[in-house]
Design an enzyme around this catalytic site. Structure first.
Site, PDB file in Angstrom:
ATOM      1  N   GLY A  38       0.805  -1.250  -0.029  1.00  0.00           N
ATOM      2  CA  GLY A  38       0.130  -0.117  -0.219  1.00  0.00           C
ATOM      3  C   GLY A  38       0.874   1.263  -0.009  1.00  0.00           C
ATOM      4  O   GLY A  38       0.457   2.241  -0.785  1.00  0.00           O
ATOM      5  N   HIS A  39       2.031   1.297   0.670  1.00  0.00           N
ATOM      6  CA  HIS A  39       2.874   2.564   0.922  1.00  0.00           C
ATOM      7  C   HIS A  39       3.531   2.338  -0.489  1.00  0.00           C
ATOM      8  O   HIS A  39       3.886   3.520  -1.157  1.00  0.00           O
ATOM      9  CB  HIS A  39       3.841   2.145   2.184  1.00  0.00           C
ATOM     10  CG  HIS A  39       3.241   2.333   3.232  1.00  0.00           C
ATOM     11  ND1 HIS A  39       3.175   1.163   4.059  1.00  0.00           N
ATOM     12  CD2 HIS A  39       2.571   3.287   4.170  1.00  0.00           C
ATOM     13  CE1 HIS A  39       2.596   1.471   5.213  1.00  0.00           C
ATOM     14  NE2 HIS A  39       2.305   2.509   5.357  1.00  0.00           N
ATOM     15  N   LYS A 151      -7.809   3.576   1.968  1.00  0.00           N
ATOM     16  CA  LYS A 151      -8.280   2.612   2.956  1.00  0.00           C
ATOM     17  C   LYS A 151      -8.477   3.187   4.128  1.00  0.00           C
ATOM     18  O   LYS A 151      -9.591   2.880   5.061  1.00  0.00           O
ATOM     19  CB  LYS A 151      -7.036   1.519   3.188  1.00  0.00           C
ATOM     20  CG  LYS A 151      -7.405   0.351   4.222  1.00  0.00           C
ATOM     21  CD  LYS A 151      -6.304  -0.721   4.576  1.00  0.00           C
ATOM     22  CE  LYS A 151      -5.588  -0.320   5.334  1.00  0.00           C
ATOM     23  NZ  LYS A 151      -6.189  -0.297   6.902  1.00  0.00           N
ATOM     24  N   ASP A 152      -7.701   4.290   4.432  1.00  0.00           N
ATOM     25  CA  ASP A 152      -8.134   5.137   5.765  1.00  0.00           C
ATOM     26  C   ASP A 152      -8.915   6.137   5.318  1.00  0.00           C
ATOM     27  O   ASP A 152      -8.330   7.513   5.367  1.00  0.00           O
ATOM     28  CB  ASP A 152      -6.792   5.605   6.362  1.00  0.00           C
ATOM     29  CG  ASP A 152      -5.883   4.232   6.667  1.00  0.00           C
ATOM     30  OD1 ASP A 152      -6.375   3.529   7.490  1.00  0.00           O
ATOM     31  OD2 ASP A 152      -4.572   4.317   6.638  1.00  0.00           O
ATOM     32  N   SER A 188      -0.205  -2.859   7.600  1.00  0.00           N
ATOM     33  CA  SER A 188       1.018  -3.557   8.611  1.00  0.00           C
ATOM     34  C   SER A 188       0.284  -4.527   9.271  1.00  0.00           C
ATOM     35  O   SER A 188       0.896  -5.358   9.950  1.00  0.00           O
ATOM     36  CB  SER A 188       1.680  -2.228   9.140  1.00  0.00           C
ATOM     37  OG  SER A 188       0.732  -1.488   9.707  1.00  0.00           O
ATOM     38  N   ARG A 189      -0.909  -4.192   9.928  1.00  0.00           N
ATOM     39  CA  ARG A 189      -1.538  -5.326  10.951  1.00  0.00           C
ATOM     40  C   ARG A 189      -1.665  -6.662  10.549  1.00  0.00           C
ATOM     41  O   ARG A 189      -2.123  -7.295  11.320  1.00  0.00           O
ATOM     42  CB  ARG A 189      -3.050  -4.656  11.432  1.00  0.00           C
ATOM     43  CG  ARG A 189      -2.827  -3.506  12.265  1.00  0.00           C
ATOM     44  CD  ARG A 189      -4.123  -2.542  12.075  1.00  0.00           C
ATOM     45  NE  ARG A 189      -4.026  -1.371  12.964  1.00  0.00           N
ATOM     46  CZ  ARG A 189      -4.362  -1.324  14.059  1.00  0.00           C
ATOM     47  NH1 ARG A 189      -5.207  -1.974  14.509  1.00  0.00           N
ATOM     48  NH2 ARG A 189      -4.457   0.058  14.569  1.00  0.00           N
TER      49      ARG A 189
HETATM   50  O1  PAF Z   1      -1.520   6.407   8.082  1.00  0.00           O
HETATM   51  C1  PAF Z   1      -0.646   6.553   8.845  1.00  0.00           C
HETATM   52  O2  PAF Z   1       0.564   5.823   8.635  1.00  0.00           O
HETATM   53  C2  PAF Z   1      -0.640   7.726  10.068  1.00  0.00           C
HETATM   54  O3  PAF Z   1      -1.626   7.603  10.422  1.00  0.00           O
HETATM   55  C3  PAF Z   1       0.090   8.867   9.338  1.00  0.00           C
HETATM   56  C4  PAF Z   1      -0.780   9.531   8.344  1.00  0.00           C
HETATM   57  C5  PAF Z   1       1.463   8.639   8.796  1.00  0.00           C
HETATM   58  C6  PAF Z   1       0.248   9.877  10.440  1.00  0.00           C
HETATM   59  O4  PAF Z   1       1.217   9.362  11.530  1.00  0.00           O
END
Ligand code: PAF
Length: 286
Positions: A38-39, A151-152, A188-189
């Site tokens: 995802g990253h 996703k968030d 990551s979870r």
């Molecule tokens: O989504 C995340 O990994 C965190 O909430 C973020 C946006 C890096 C802030 O710490």
């Protein structure tokens, strides 16, 4: 190419100043490390669009509502740096907590309304911590663009609102959720799931799909859409539902009647692991 690794605010500003002098557009991917596909999608998008691409890696203590979650959070800096470099990252900002919070923080960013429901309801203080650290990162890095995953979705909405309300000169770029082949949103979870929990976990996405299908087929009440999702989740004894809501995508507030686009969002527990996911449903012509 090795990335410039900056641990302090002064170092990251100096590193970025060179790119800015050359007129490069600066893109930021804020992360808490433990990087995954995802990253990688965020970083790849930023790489394509920006002359200078920065990734921040910082496990932000003030966004954890449970101390034990903060302490258990996986730190894998060498692996994260290797992934960032393989994707062409120019600058990695990986500060210690003392660098970001040299004194107890007394200024916080609170995004009212949008944080009343969904995760905001179950994780008190979480979005205040997220908005505050993202505001700090924006001041430190001063990116032209910043990339966040859908996703968030509630986090994304909170940050978009913060940027609009505080006139921050940064464009927020949403990036589609990356899923494993069985539909589970990468997170990551996911690494914390036991083999049995991992087998059960795709039911979360299947439940959201069932609700979205109900909406697409004409369901006009949120209760009907939710019932379709719950039928899937209730068939999985490993899953405990924390929330399942049909919300207005602009306000993140639950709706009862579906008369326009909605987002179906859920948080579930599998053992000690909490997973979230959501699906956007466009308005259906009547
Ligand atoms: O989504 C995340 O990994 C965190 O909430 C973020 C946006 C890096 C802030 O710490």
């Amino acid at each position: 190419m090795p990335a410039i690794l900056a641990a302090t605010v002064a170092e990251v500003r100096a590193a970025l100043a060179d790119f800015r002098r050359r007129g490069q557009l600066v893109g930021l991917v804020p992360t808490m490390g433990a990087l995954h596909a995802g990253h990688a999608a965020l970083i790849e998008r930023a790489r394509r669009e920006c002359g200078c691409m920065a990734v921040s890696i910082f496990v932000n203590p003030i966004q954890f509502d449970r101390r034990e979650d903060y302490e258990a959070y996986a730190i894998r800096l060498p692996d994260d740096v290797a992934l960032c470099e393989s994707l062409g990252t120019d600058v990695i900002f990986a500060p210690a907590a003392e660098e970001m919070y040299p004194a107890p923080q007394s200024v916080f960013v609170e995004v009212a309304g949008l944080t009343d429901h969904l995760c905001g309801r179950f994780r008190p203080g979480h979005f205040r911590g997220v908005a505050t650290v993202v505001a700090k990162l924006f001041h430190i890095v001063a990116p032209h663009r910043a990339y966040f995953g859908e996703k968030d979705a509630q986090q994304l909405a909170v940050i978009q609102r913060m940027v609009a309300d505080l006139n921050m000169p940064v464009e927020i770029v949403p990036v589609a959720t990356v899923r494993d082949p069985d539909g589970l949103a990468v997170s990551s979870r996911n690494r914390r799931l036991s083999p049995e929990e991992r087998r059960a976990a795709p039911a979360l996405f299947q439940a959201l799909q069932a609700a979205a299908q109900a909406v697409a087929s004409g369901a006009r009440s949120a209760a009907e859409a939710k019932a379709a999702a719950l039928a899937v989740l209730e068939a999985c004894p490993e899953i405990r539902v924390e929330y399942l809501e049909v919300v207005d995508p602009a306000t993140m507030a639950p709706v009862e009647q579906i008369s326009g686009p909605v987002r179906i969002a859920a948080a579930v527990w599998l053992g000690a692991t909490r997973l979230i996911d959501n699906l956007y449903c466009p308005a259906v012509a009547r």
